[in-house]
Design an enzyme around this catalytic site. Structure first.
Site, PDB file in Angstrom:
ATOM      1  N   SER A 113       0.825  -1.210   0.000  1.00  0.00           N
ATOM      2  CA  SER A 113       0.000   0.000   0.000  1.00  0.00           C
ATOM      3  C   SER A 113       0.864   1.267   0.000  1.00  0.00           C
ATOM      4  CB  SER A 113      -0.954  -0.054   1.195  1.00  0.00           C
ATOM      5  OG  SER A 113      -2.002   0.866   1.062  1.00  0.00           O
ATOM      6  N   ASP A 236      -9.724  -5.631  -4.753  1.00  0.00           N
ATOM      7  CA  ASP A 236      -9.198  -4.607  -3.844  1.00  0.00           C
ATOM      8  C   ASP A 236     -10.099  -3.381  -3.918  1.00  0.00           C
ATOM      9  OD1 ASP A 236      -7.659  -2.619  -2.503  1.00  0.00           O
ATOM     10  OD2 ASP A 236      -5.841  -3.758  -2.918  1.00  0.00           O
ATOM     11  N   HIS A 264      -7.499  -6.054  -0.084  1.00  0.00           N
ATOM     12  CA  HIS A 264      -6.294  -5.240   0.094  1.00  0.00           C
ATOM     13  C   HIS A 264      -5.298  -5.863   1.062  1.00  0.00           C
ATOM     14  CE1 HIS A 264      -4.052  -1.566  -0.449  1.00  0.00           C
ATOM     15  NE2 HIS A 264      -4.033  -1.318   0.853  1.00  0.00           N
TER      16      HIS A 264
END
Length: 320
Positions: A113, A236, A264
């Protein structure tokens, strides 16, 4: 007589304590030594997360023979909103930069991320210390635009709904304290309930440091010289799966893989598949690791076994 016995026992206990190694209470871990196993893998978390959420991945990588370091970026879980005014991208990311400064060997950098920003800057600053970088559902800047460009473009692929997230501007940055509804419906929707329960105890403030990212640009000569890999997360809802492919097409990587139906937080929902992909990448660089078994051995992958360490919490478990 009884008092004498007590005195002797106390002295013996003191001698025993003095003979033991001293406890370390420092928050700063010592610099990892040169790897004695297959190599060194460094795992970097994303915004509002922590090193804890690699807990399923670390033992899998270590079981094969890799040294693994998880980086804890700031601020801490207990840090109050009022105390983050002076937190910048640089002091937030300092634990990673401290590690890169002190090591005397090359590492495989892995980020999830918003951790993509941290390893991108590390690649720019320490390109000769990095074998390759793995971006997992991560923001991956290019060398044409400022680093904030990937945030701007990513916003076009999401609903922009932060739900019950608390958003605070402090100093030069906007901080997010992700709400429970947002976390459970957008980030952890594919994760088992026990991991969601654990997550609720570990929530922390996070920032994308947009204003600082807007002023930073990476170079082909440094950042662009390091091999990059991308692991795409299916379904996601945070960094859209479609947008992950946009970043890959915009700034091509050496290779990419898709793990379907992961959401995610893939290190919790699909930890075995993720670990296998990380190992696939690490194996490509096995000849760089100075070890008796791996260096220059073309048959090396054939003898690797994924199994739990003896006496670990996963004792007796076989992953593959």
């Amino acid at each position: 007589m009884a008092k004498s016995i007590v005195v002797v026992l106390v002295l013996l206990q003191l001698l025993a304590v003095n003979g033991q190694s001293q406890c370390r209470f420092s928050q700063n871990p010592p610099c990892p030594p040169t790897p004695t196993g297959l190599g060194h893998i460094v795992l970097v978390h994303g915004a509002g997360q922590g090193q804890w959420f690699w807990y399923k991945v670390v033992p899998k990588l270590e079981a094969v023979g890799y040294n693994v370091t998880t980086i804890q970026l700031g601020p801490s879980v207990t840090q109050a909103v009022e105390s983050i005014e002076n937190v910048s991208f640089w002091n937030y990311s300092q634990p990673l930069f401290d590690l890169m400064e002190c090591i005397d060997h090359k590492v495989l950098l892995v980020a999830h991320s918003a951790g993509g920003f941290d390893i991108a800057v590390a690649m720019e600053r320490y390109p000769t210390k990095i074998l390759a970088a793995v971006f997992i559902a991560a923001y991956m800047p290019d060398t044409t635009h400022s680093m904030s460009h990937v945030i701007d473009q990513g916003a076009k692929y999401t609903t922009g709904e932060w739900l019950d997230t608390c958003v605070v501007t402090s100093g030069n940055n906007t901080w997010y304290f992700f709400g429970d509804d947002f976390l459970e419906s957008k980030l952890y929707q594919m994760c088992p309930p026990e991991d969601i329960a654990l997550m609720h105890t570990q929530k922390r403030l996070g920032s994308f440091f947009y204003n600082e990212m807007a002023e930073m640009k990476l170079t082909d000569e440094k950042y662009g010289s390091v091999d990059r890999f991308y692991i795409v997360t299916g379904d996601d809802l945070t960094i859209s799966t479609d947008y992950q492919y946009v970043m890959i097409n915009n700034f091509p990587v050496k290779d990419h893989k898709l793990i379907e139906s992961s959401g995610h937080e893939i290190m919790l929902s699909k930890s075995s598949e993720l670990s296998a992909y990380i190992l696939d990448i690490a194996i490509k660089y096995s000849s760089y690791f100075v070890t008796d078994k791996a260096a220059g051995d073309a048959t090396w992958p054939s003898w690797v076994e994924m199994r739990a360490k003896p006496y670990s919490v996963l004792h007796g478990a076989w992953w593959f």
